[in-house]
Design a protein around this motif. Structure first.
Motif, mmCIF file in Angstrom:
data_model
loop_
_atom_site.group_PDB
_atom_site.id
_atom_site.type_symbol
_atom_site.label_atom_id
_atom_site.label_comp_id
_atom_site.label_asym_id
_atom_site.label_seq_id
_atom_site.Cartn_x
_atom_site.Cartn_y
_atom_site.Cartn_z
ATOM 1 N N ARG A 12 -24.554 11.595 38.259
ATOM 2 C CA ARG A 12 -24.723 12.848 38.987
ATOM 3 C C ARG A 12 -24.442 14.036 38.078
ATOM 4 O O ARG A 12 -23.746 13.919 37.071
ATOM 5 N N CYS A 20 -23.521 19.073 41.533
ATOM 6 C CA CYS A 20 -24.542 18.744 42.520
ATOM 7 C C CYS A 20 -23.890 18.320 43.838
ATOM 8 O O CYS A 20 -23.119 17.350 43.875
ATOM 9 N N TYR A 22 -25.259 16.880 46.388
ATOM 10 C CA TYR A 22 -25.725 15.560 46.819
ATOM 11 C C TYR A 22 -25.024 14.445 46.049
ATOM 12 O O TYR A 22 -24.847 13.343 46.557
ATOM 13 N N LYS A 25 -21.840 14.003 47.906
ATOM 14 C CA LYS A 25 -22.094 13.289 49.159
ATOM 15 C C LYS A 25 -22.362 11.810 48.902
ATOM 16 O O LYS A 25 -21.905 10.942 49.661
ATOM 17 N N ALA A 26 -23.082 11.501 47.820
ATOM 18 C CA ALA A 26 -23.364 10.114 47.487
ATOM 19 C C ALA A 26 -22.077 9.374 47.126
ATOM 20 O O ALA A 26 -21.854 8.233 47.561
ATOM 21 N N THR A 59 -35.222 13.263 40.207
ATOM 22 C CA THR A 59 -34.035 13.959 40.705
ATOM 23 C C THR A 59 -32.773 13.162 40.416
ATOM 24 O O THR A 59 -32.820 11.966 40.110
ATOM 25 N N GLY A 72 -31.810 8.231 45.140
ATOM 26 C CA GLY A 72 -31.034 9.425 45.433
ATOM 27 C C GLY A 72 -30.227 9.282 46.709
ATOM 28 O O GLY A 72 -30.086 8.193 47.272
ATOM 29 N N TYR A 73 -29.699 10.420 47.175
ATOM 30 C CA TYR A 73 -28.812 10.390 48.332
ATOM 31 C C TYR A 73 -29.527 9.887 49.584
ATOM 32 O O TYR A 73 -28.981 9.060 50.317
ATOM 33 N N ASP A 74 -30.747 10.363 49.835
ATOM 34 C CA ASP A 74 -31.490 9.892 51.008
ATOM 35 C C ASP A 74 -31.781 8.399 50.907
ATOM 36 O O ASP A 74 -31.702 7.665 51.904
ATOM 37 N N ARG A 77 -28.708 6.513 51.832
ATOM 38 C CA ARG A 77 -28.524 6.459 53.284
ATOM 39 C C ARG A 77 -29.428 5.383 53.896
ATOM 40 O O ARG A 77 -29.006 4.637 54.780
ATOM 41 N N VAL A 84 -32.138 9.294 58.113
ATOM 42 C CA VAL A 84 -32.442 10.380 57.181
ATOM 43 C C VAL A 84 -33.264 11.411 57.930
ATOM 44 O O VAL A 84 -34.320 11.099 58.482
#
Length: 249
Positions: A12, A20, A22, A25-26, A59, A72-74, A77, A84
């Motif tokens: 990250r 970042c 995200y 959050k990750a 990204t 990535g983060y999405d 999830r 999402v």
């Protein structure tokens, strides 16, 4: 016997002037799911670009579990079976949140004023607070609101400046109704814009059967035009009529 903790590798961006969100959050999501996180910081733009090129990604952050890139983060999830959000999907959440907060504000004001949360005055405040909050959302970007409003409002389509005037008029009427002052201004304004708005929404949605986004919570809304906007306008009409009767205007 305890099983060995699962581990994940996270890359990250953590730069001197930017961390970042995200990535944070990750990392939190992985830890909340019981993973030990091997946290790799991408500390410069060059390092970040080199990482993206090496792994063929557009990204960051990027998560790897058991040597497999999750994404990535999405994507992370989705990997955990979590929902999402679709930024283009229609939603009533902004309106529900707004009316829930204005209802609580009205009850709080009622309790502070006369020790009761349910009263006629609290009901008046609920409508007035709602008008103020809706006006505030529109006033964040008047031009975006006006552009969306022009899609369906009958008066704005004939006189474009009305689309820019509307949020100021709604806010003025709401503030005066909260204060209980200058009813001779607030009542006609609320009655006028509420009647035009209700007629416009009814024609666009229920007669012309058009599928449009509602401008009621600003120009970036994904709330569908229909019941919500009609309710906003009917509330203003009802409030204006109530004040005409209650205050003998």
């Amino acid at each position: 016997m305890k099983s060995a903790p699962r581990s994940a590798v996270l890359h990250r961006m953590v730069m001197p002037g930017h961390t970042c969100p995200y990535g944070l959050k990750a990392r939190h999501l992985l830890r909340s799911r019981g993973y030990e996180v091997e946290d790799h910081h991408l500390a410069t733009r060059e390092e970040t670009d080199r990482f993206k090129a090496e792994h063929g990604v557009a990204t960051t952050p990027q998560t790897f579990i058991d040597g497999v890139r999750i994404g990535g983060y999405d994507d992370l999830r989705r990997f955990f079976g979590l929902r999402v959000a679709d930024p283009s999907a229609t939603t009533y959440r902004p309106v529900i949140a707004l009316f829930a907060m204005t209802a609580l504000m009205a009850m709080a004001a009622g309790y502070a004023a006369d020790g009761t949360v349910l009263s006629i005055r609290a009901g008046e405040w609920f409508v007035a607070f709602s008008m103020c909050a809706l006006a505030l959302l529109k006033l964040q970007n008047v031009e975006k609101f006006a552009t969306m409003f022009l899609n369906y409002d009958l008066l704005a389509a004939r006189w474009v400046p009305y689309a820019r005037i509307y949020p100021f008029a709604e806010g003025l009427a709401g503030v005066l109704m909260v204060a209980g002052a200058l009813h001779w201004v607030s009542v006609p304004v609320a009655l006028f814009i509420g009647t035009i708005g209700a007629a416009s929404v009814f024609k666009a949605v229920y007669l012309d059967r058009r599928e449009l986004k509602c401008a009621c919570v600003g120009g970036d809304s994904n709330v569908p035009l229909g019941f919500v906007s009609l309710t906003e306008n009917l509330m203003m009409i009802a409030m204006a009529i109530w004040m005409l009767l209650a205050y003998g205007m």
